[in-house]
Motif scaffolding. Structure first.
Motif, PDB file in Angstrom:
ATOM      1  N   TYR A 121      -9.759  66.882  21.376  1.00 36.38           N
ATOM      2  CA  TYR A 121     -10.163  68.150  21.674  1.00 36.38           C
ATOM      3  C   TYR A 121      -9.236  68.922  22.435  1.00 36.38           C
ATOM      4  CZ  TYR A 121     -12.141  65.953  25.579  1.00 36.38           C
ATOM      5  OH  TYR A 121     -12.295  65.141  26.675  1.00 36.38           O
ATOM      6  N   GLU A 122      -8.996  70.200  22.429  1.00 40.23           N
ATOM      7  CA  GLU A 122      -8.090  70.770  23.402  1.00 40.23           C
ATOM      8  C   GLU A 122      -8.616  72.564  23.248  1.00 40.23           C
ATOM      9  OE1 GLU A 122      -4.349  70.507  22.973  1.00 40.23           O
ATOM     10  OE2 GLU A 122      -3.976  68.544  22.215  1.00 40.23           O
ATOM     11  N   VAL A 123      -9.364  72.856  24.254  1.00 38.57           N
ATOM     12  CA  VAL A 123      -9.807  74.210  24.464  1.00 38.57           C
ATOM     13  C   VAL A 123      -8.390  75.192  24.812  1.00 38.57           C
ATOM     14  CG1 VAL A 123     -10.222  74.174  27.020  1.00 38.57           C
ATOM     15  CG2 VAL A 123     -11.055  75.864  25.506  1.00 38.57           C
ATOM     16  N   GLU A 124      -8.267  76.335  23.992  1.00 39.28           N
ATOM     17  CA  GLU A 124      -7.064  77.133  24.249  1.00 39.28           C
ATOM     18  C   GLU A 124      -7.459  78.708  24.344  1.00 39.28           C
ATOM     19  OE1 GLU A 124      -3.609  76.041  22.217  1.00 39.28           O
ATOM     20  OE2 GLU A 124      -4.018  73.815  22.595  1.00 39.28           O
ATOM     21  N   ASN A 152      -9.840  75.817  19.284  1.00 39.44           N
ATOM     22  CA  ASN A 152      -9.748  74.409  19.748  1.00 39.44           C
ATOM     23  C   ASN A 152      -8.598  73.740  18.972  1.00 39.44           C
ATOM     24  OD1 ASN A 152     -10.303  71.778  20.487  1.00 39.44           O
ATOM     25  ND2 ASN A 152     -12.506  72.080  19.357  1.00 39.44           N
ATOM     26  N   ASP A 153      -7.676  73.217  19.773  1.00 40.77           N
ATOM     27  CA  ASP A 153      -6.544  72.571  19.064  1.00 40.77           C
ATOM     28  C   ASP A 153      -6.838  71.230  18.623  1.00 40.77           C
ATOM     29  OD1 ASP A 153      -4.269  71.840  18.027  1.00 40.77           O
ATOM     30  OD2 ASP A 153      -3.115  71.828  20.046  1.00 40.77           O
ATOM     31  N   VAL A 154      -7.796  71.026  17.572  1.00 38.68           N
ATOM     32  CA  VAL A 154      -7.996  69.525  17.441  1.00 38.68           C
ATOM     33  C   VAL A 154      -7.131  69.055  17.066  1.00 38.68           C
ATOM     34  CG1 VAL A 154      -9.754  68.145  16.076  1.00 38.68           C
ATOM     35  CG2 VAL A 154     -10.479  70.433  16.706  1.00 38.68           C
ATOM     36  N   LEU A 198     -14.262  73.218  28.448  1.00 43.44           N
ATOM     37  CA  LEU A 198     -14.625  72.565  27.333  1.00 43.44           C
ATOM     38  C   LEU A 198     -15.785  71.511  27.541  1.00 43.44           C
ATOM     39  CD1 LEU A 198     -12.949  71.669  24.041  1.00 43.44           C
ATOM     40  CD2 LEU A 198     -14.147  69.675  25.413  1.00 43.44           C
ATOM     41  N   THR A 240      -3.477  73.701  26.259  1.00 39.30           N
ATOM     42  CA  THR A 240      -4.690  73.550  26.973  1.00 39.30           C
ATOM     43  C   THR A 240      -4.621  72.797  28.168  1.00 39.30           C
ATOM     44  OG1 THR A 240      -6.754  71.990  26.157  1.00 39.30           O
ATOM     45  CG2 THR A 240      -4.826  71.002  26.039  1.00 39.30           C
ATOM     46  N   VAL A 260     -18.951  70.058  20.384  1.00 38.11           N
ATOM     47  CA  VAL A 260     -17.867  70.588  20.971  1.00 38.11           C
ATOM     48  C   VAL A 260     -18.188  71.908  21.317  1.00 38.11           C
ATOM     49  CG1 VAL A 260     -15.359  70.901  21.671  1.00 38.11           C
ATOM     50  CG2 VAL A 260     -16.239  68.780  20.671  1.00 38.11           C
ATOM     51  N   ALA A 262     -16.173  75.202  23.395  1.00 42.86           N
ATOM     52  CA  ALA A 262     -14.876  75.551  23.983  1.00 42.86           C
ATOM     53  C   ALA A 262     -15.080  77.024  24.333  1.00 42.86           C
ATOM     54  CB  ALA A 262     -13.730  75.542  22.877  1.00 42.86           C
TER      55      ALA A 262
END
Length: 280
Positions: A121-124, A152-154, A198, A240, A260, A262
């Motif tokens: 996961y990556e919240v942005e 969310n840069d999955v 996140l 992120t 998830v 975010a």
């Protein structure tokens, strides 16, 4: 103003509509043909006539943009995330693309492909471009920002980090949940000072602030516009903060059933559940 794309749950044709969220409980449709990108191109969204209204629970929220020309993602753009990734601080922005196949919306399921064992996961904070931008100055860059959303840069780390380029591990179907809406730029006083976090199954994994960005929003808009024309509706996802699964000890990977959430301050919370790819 919070702008959404949606369809009525009772509409069997699932006709896409663009609307405004009011009081966090009511969606008012805008009498405009086309998608959110078309509305942004109209240049004056505030002047569009309002139409029918719906309760939020009676509509399905879609990704607020479903047909951008470009989704440009920035890698390694928080100092602490660079450190946890065991990489060097970049001298220029690290870029990679995502595509429209990646976009899903609020409460949509994200399918983990069978071959992926390290889903992260990556919240942005994501920037939405409002008008054509070519070689814009740093000083005028913010004039080209229409608004902001959460992305969310999955990432499939087992693919991303074992191939020469990141694209195949980043641009998987459904791997860019976006939303739940776009907040117009006039409601965000400073995109360089927003809380960003996140939660995984209710437990906070990432918690930072956009003031920790290496390359901030004006710089990214100006930098990118020097070599590529940015168009209305284009998305720039700004990177992120630390706390991703890859950087944890032991490493933590998303699994079927995980929820998830975010969140970016001033915008809202994007929520998605991860599921396994069906085996035929």
């Amino acid at each position: 103003m919070k702008l959404v794309q949606f369809y009525q749950l009772q509409d069997q044709d699932r006709k896409l509509q663009v609307g405004v969220l009011k009081e966090d409980s009511e969606i008012v449709a805008l009498n405009a043909a086309g998608t959110m990108r078309d509305v942004i191109r109209s240049a004056n969204v505030h002047a569009l006539e309002e139409g029918a209204s719906y309760r939020l629970e009676d509509v399905k929220l879609l990704s607020p943009l479903t047909d951008p020309e470009k989704i440009i993602c920035i890698g390694l753009n928080y100092y602490d995330h660079v450190m946890e990734s065991n990489m060097q601080v970049p001298k220029v922005p690290v870029l990679f693309p995502k595509y429209n196949n990646c976009l899903v919306g609020q409460d949509d399921e994200v399918v983990i492909p069978a071959e992926v064992t390290q889903c992260d996961y990556e919240v942005e904070l994501a920037v939405v471009i409002g008008k054509t931008a070519k070689r814009v100055s740093l000083e005028s860059a913010m004039d080209y920002v229409f608004g902001y959303t959460v992305l969310n840069d999955v990432s499939a780390r087992d693919i991303q980090l074992n191939e020469p380029q990141w694209t195949r591990g980043k641009a998987i179907d459904g791997f860019a949940p976006t939303g739940p809406w776009i907040v117009t730029a006039d409601e965000i006083a400073n995109p360089g000072d927003l809380g960003i976090s996140l939660a995984l199954n209710g437990e906070t994994m990432q918690n930072s602030n956009t003031k920790e960005l290496i390359f901030d929003v004006p710089y990214l808009v100006s930098f990118l516009s020097n070599t590529m024309t940015l168009q209305p509706g284009d998305i720039i996802s700004t990177g992120t903060p630390p706390g991703v699964g890859m950087g944890r000890k032991p490493q933590l990977w998303l699994k079927p059933g995980d929820v998830v959430e975010a969140t970016v301050e001033g915008i809202g919370t994007l929520r998605n559940t991860f599921v396994a790819e069906p085996i035929e």
